[in-house]
Design an enzyme around this catalytic site. Structure first.
Site, PDB file in Angstrom:
ATOM      1  N   LYS A 167      34.649  -7.569  -0.203  1.00 20.87           N
ATOM      2  CA  LYS A 167      33.628  -7.054  -1.162  1.00 20.87           C
ATOM      3  C   LYS A 167      32.790  -8.373  -1.162  1.00 20.87           C
ATOM      4  O   LYS A 167      32.930  -9.406  -0.984  1.00 20.87           O
ATOM      5  CB  LYS A 167      34.304  -6.773  -2.258  1.00 20.87           C
ATOM      6  CG  LYS A 167      33.750  -5.882  -3.168  1.00 20.87           C
ATOM      7  CD  LYS A 167      33.865  -4.182  -2.600  1.00 20.87           C
ATOM      8  CE  LYS A 167      32.790  -3.365  -3.467  1.00 20.87           C
ATOM      9  NZ  LYS A 167      32.992  -2.076  -2.899  1.00 20.87           N
ATOM     10  N   ASP A 177      27.367  -0.335  -2.214  1.00 19.46           N
ATOM     11  CA  ASP A 177      28.104  -0.056  -3.162  1.00 19.46           C
ATOM     12  C   ASP A 177      27.348  -0.108  -4.454  1.00 19.46           C
ATOM     13  O   ASP A 177      25.890   0.534  -4.180  1.00 19.46           O
ATOM     14  CB  ASP A 177      29.128  -1.418  -3.707  1.00 19.46           C
ATOM     15  CG  ASP A 177      29.909  -0.935  -4.793  1.00 19.46           C
ATOM     16  OD1 ASP A 177      31.115  -0.197  -4.362  1.00 19.46           O
ATOM     17  OD2 ASP A 177      29.845  -1.408  -5.785  1.00 19.46           O
TER      18      ASP A 177
HETATM   19  P1  NDP Z   1      25.045   3.837  -7.579  1.00 20.08           P
HETATM   20  O1  NDP Z   1      24.351   2.446  -7.703  1.00 20.08           O
HETATM   21  O2  NDP Z   1      24.424   4.692  -6.340  1.00 20.08           O
HETATM   22  O3  NDP Z   1      25.381   4.550  -8.769  1.00 20.08           O
HETATM   23  C1  NDP Z   1      25.976   3.897  -9.704  1.00 20.08           C
HETATM   24  C2  NDP Z   1      25.822   4.813 -10.804  1.00 20.08           C
HETATM   25  O4  NDP Z   1      26.838   4.450 -12.158  1.00 20.08           O
HETATM   26  C3  NDP Z   1      24.529   4.948 -11.669  1.00 20.08           C
HETATM   27  O5  NDP Z   1      24.314   6.128 -12.122  1.00 20.08           O
HETATM   28  C4  NDP Z   1      24.759   4.052 -12.473  1.00 20.08           C
HETATM   29  O6  NDP Z   1      23.725   3.934 -13.648  1.00 20.08           O
HETATM   30  C5  NDP Z   1      26.010   3.809 -13.182  1.00 20.08           C
HETATM   31  N1  NDP Z   1      26.520   2.420 -13.706  1.00 20.08           N
HETATM   32  C6  NDP Z   1      26.716   1.521 -13.049  1.00 20.08           C
HETATM   33  N2  NDP Z   1      27.199   0.412 -13.846  1.00 20.08           N
HETATM   34  C7  NDP Z   1      27.367   1.030 -15.104  1.00 20.08           C
HETATM   35  C8  NDP Z   1      27.903   0.492 -16.325  1.00 20.08           C
HETATM   36  N3  NDP Z   1      28.084  -0.594 -16.286  1.00 20.08           N
HETATM   37  N4  NDP Z   1      27.856   1.662 -17.281  1.00 20.08           N
HETATM   38  C9  NDP Z   1      27.617   2.634 -17.175  1.00 20.08           C
HETATM   39  N5  NDP Z   1      27.026   3.361 -15.955  1.00 20.08           N
HETATM   40  C10 NDP Z   1      26.976   2.448 -14.799  1.00 20.08           C
HETATM   41  O7  NDP Z   1      26.567   3.194  -6.991  1.00 20.08           O
HETATM   42  P2  NDP Z   1      27.878   4.211  -6.431  1.00 20.08           P
HETATM   43  O8  NDP Z   1      27.680   5.471  -6.620  1.00 20.08           O
HETATM   44  O9  NDP Z   1      27.686   3.799  -4.795  1.00 20.08           O
HETATM   45  O10 NDP Z   1      28.932   3.558  -6.827  1.00 20.08           O
HETATM   46  C11 NDP Z   1      29.408   4.240  -8.092  1.00 20.08           C
HETATM   47  C12 NDP Z   1      31.204   3.853  -8.116  1.00 20.08           C
HETATM   48  O11 NDP Z   1      31.893   4.283  -6.938  1.00 20.08           O
HETATM   49  C13 NDP Z   1      31.405   2.207  -8.112  1.00 20.08           C
HETATM   50  O12 NDP Z   1      32.745   1.938  -8.935  1.00 20.08           O
HETATM   51  C14 NDP Z   1      31.495   1.958  -6.631  1.00 20.08           C
HETATM   52  O13 NDP Z   1      32.474   0.955  -6.319  1.00 20.08           O
HETATM   53  C15 NDP Z   1      32.437   3.222  -6.131  1.00 20.08           C
HETATM   54  N6  NDP Z   1      32.405   3.561  -4.619  1.00 20.08           N
HETATM   55  C16 NDP Z   1      31.248   3.625  -4.137  1.00 20.08           C
HETATM   56  C17 NDP Z   1      31.536   3.833  -2.841  1.00 20.08           C
HETATM   57  C18 NDP Z   1      30.284   4.114  -2.043  1.00 20.08           C
HETATM   58  O14 NDP Z   1      30.367   4.629  -0.789  1.00 20.08           O
HETATM   59  N7  NDP Z   1      29.087   4.136  -2.452  1.00 20.08           N
HETATM   60  C19 NDP Z   1      32.571   3.897  -1.979  1.00 20.08           C
HETATM   61  C20 NDP Z   1      34.009   3.832  -2.793  1.00 20.08           C
HETATM   62  C21 NDP Z   1      33.556   3.580  -4.118  1.00 20.08           C
HETATM   63  P3  NDP Z   1      22.398   3.187 -13.732  1.00 20.08           P
HETATM   64  O15 NDP Z   1      21.367   3.930 -12.728  1.00 20.08           O
HETATM   65  O16 NDP Z   1      21.791   2.963 -15.207  1.00 20.08           O
HETATM   66  O17 NDP Z   1      22.601   1.828 -13.400  1.00 20.08           O
END
Ligand code: NDP
Length: 449
Positions: free
Chosen positions: A122, A162
């Protein structure tokens, strides 16, 4: 076990998220260690919790006004027993060594569960893409890759996206890698479809999460159809989790971002979801704008000091936390249970705190842990690598079919491992055990390296 955990905590004090992930895994695999005394003799716990390599580097870049900024870049190469390091890059101001070590540690077992040949890693940076222009993001990505390129490669370490790293960032990172190495290789996954990406990769984590939930429900002779679902986040994983829930006849009533959440009790349908995708992926706006456009929705500003998150306090059947780690504490977990939620399936990594996990297990909630439930993303990344090696592109239906089969198998192997250790229905312990055993057996075969 307590002693081993204390040694790890003492060695790297302050790495809260890493200690949390290690404690959860080690406590749940205690019966495996009990049954296999040679694992202790070979110091497997100490070896598996120590990254093979950590790279930390300076990332200087210039903003559009000529101002100079310095961020910190990281890559954790955690374990390569099953294949080259594989795992995403996160760009978010909260990124630090503890968070990336927790994510890399989880990734090792997740990748093992997919049965594809991938080790775990990571990386990322404390850079915040929010509010930056495309050219600022490009300059940052180029500077980040100007160091990272030395340490990665299609047979060494293959990063992906991510939080904060989507198609735009992967494109800039790939372009710089290609220029520096003078080779066009599958060194990153999540590439755009026109130049080496896989169909269904953007959808894979979210779709896979819902396929996993559907498998858990099928065990209880139920389906997702007509289920009221709470979803958090509004990024990649939340969008495609919602899309698949809607396609299977479920009703999504919440979405969020780091500023707040929307509740739309009439249901977020396909056209409203299309609005969210444009809002987040193209306009890069805030979820509040959903409630400005759809008057039936209510927006609530997030109150970090409240001690609980009201998003998890509505009557519903299922919850899909898809934003970030530690977004469901014990109070939230109790609220979900009190509101009749019978399934919690993790799209995000470690969104439920350990106290919440224990509550779900004690209350017989169907609980799909992240390393099993969200493994669809990395699984399709593995399929992207396979397609790149063959210089072929499989059709969407074929990739989706393979994804479904992988999620079905992960569900089965988690259940089987739990049953084998007299913990029937405990996906949390089962996923940890199945992943752990696979990695450990490979480590033992490969000697003390
Ligand atoms: P994105 O950046 O596309 O979206 C993240 C989302 O979560 C946004 O809506 C963001 O809001 C919100 N967010 C991020 N940090 C915080 C926080 N501290 N408090 C509240 N809301 C928060 O990321 P992903 O959708 O790719 O990832 C989401 C989760 O899924 C993570 O845990 C990631 O590790 C996990 N994941 C992702 C994979 C992938 O293929 N993308 C694979 C496996 C797991 P804002 O826009 O305001 O930042």
């Amino acid at each position: 076990m307590e002693n081993e955990i204390n040694i790890i905590k003492g060695r790297d004090p302050g790495e809260r998220e890493f200690h949390q992930a290690v404690t959860e895994v080690l406590e749940s695999i205690a019966p495996v260690l009990e049954k296999n005394p040679e694992y202790r003799r070979l110091k497997i716990v100490q070896r598996i919790t120590e990254p093979e390599r950590i790279i930390i580097f300076r990332v200087p870049w210039m903003d559009d006004r000529g101002g100079v900024h310095v961020n910190r870049g990281f890559r954790i190469e955690m374990n390569s027993a099953l294949g080259p390091y594989k795992g995403g890059l996160r760009f978010h101001p909260s990124v630090n060594l503890s968070i990336l070590k927790f994510l890399a540690f989880e990734q090792v077992f997740k990748n093992a569960l997919t049965t594809l040949q991938m080790g775990g890693g990571k990386g990322g940076s404390d850079f915040d893409p929010k509010g930056k222009s495309d050219s600022e993001v490009m300059r940052f990505c180029q500077s980040f890759m100007a160091e990272l390129f030395r340490h990665i490669g299609p047979n060494t370490d293959i990063p992906a996206g991510d939080i904060g790293v989507g198609a735009r960032e992967i494109g800039f990172l790939f372009g710089m890698y290609k220029k520096l190495k003078n080779e066009f290789t599958g060194v990153l996954t999540g590439k755009s479809i026109g130049w080496g990406g896989s169909l269904i990769r953007p959808e894979a984590t979210g779709y896979g999460c819902v396929y996993f939930a559907a498998e858990m429900l099928a065990e209880k002779n139920s389906t997702i159809s007509d289920k009221i679902c709470l979803v958090s986040g509004s990024g990649n994983v939340a969008q495609f989790t919602s899309e698949k829930i809607i396609a299977l006849g479920g009703k999504v009533i919440t979405l969020s971002d780091s500023s707040g959440y929307i509740l739309d009790e009439s249901g977020i349908d396909e056209s409203k979801l299309h609005f969210v995708k444009r809002l987040k992926n193209v306009k890069r706006g805030r979820i509040k704008e959903y409630a400005d456009k759809y008057k039936e929705a209510v927006y609530t500003v997030c109150d970090h000091g409240a001690g609980y998150n009201p998003l998890w306090n509505y009557k519903a059947d299922c919850a899909f936390p898809c934003a970030t780690e530690n977004e469901i504490n014990e109070t939230d977990a109790q609220n979900l249970i009190n509101n009749g939620v019978s399934l919690v399936c993790e799209g995000a990594n470690m969104p439920v705190m350990y106290g919440g996990v224990k509550l779900f297990l004690d209350n017989n909630i169907l609980y799909g842990p992240a390393k099993a439930a969200n493994a669809g993303g990395v699984a399709v990344s593995g399929l992207e690598m396979a397609q790149n090696s063959m210089r072929l592109s499989w059709p969407a239906e074929e990739v989706d079919q393979r994804l479904k089969i992988i999620m079905k198998n992960i569900h089965r192997s988690s259940l089987d491992a739990a049953r084998q250790y007299n913990l029937p229905g405990n996906y949390f312990a089962g996923a940890n055990m199945a992943g752990f055993i696979k990695v450990v057996e490979a480590m033992i075969d490969q000697g003390l390296v």
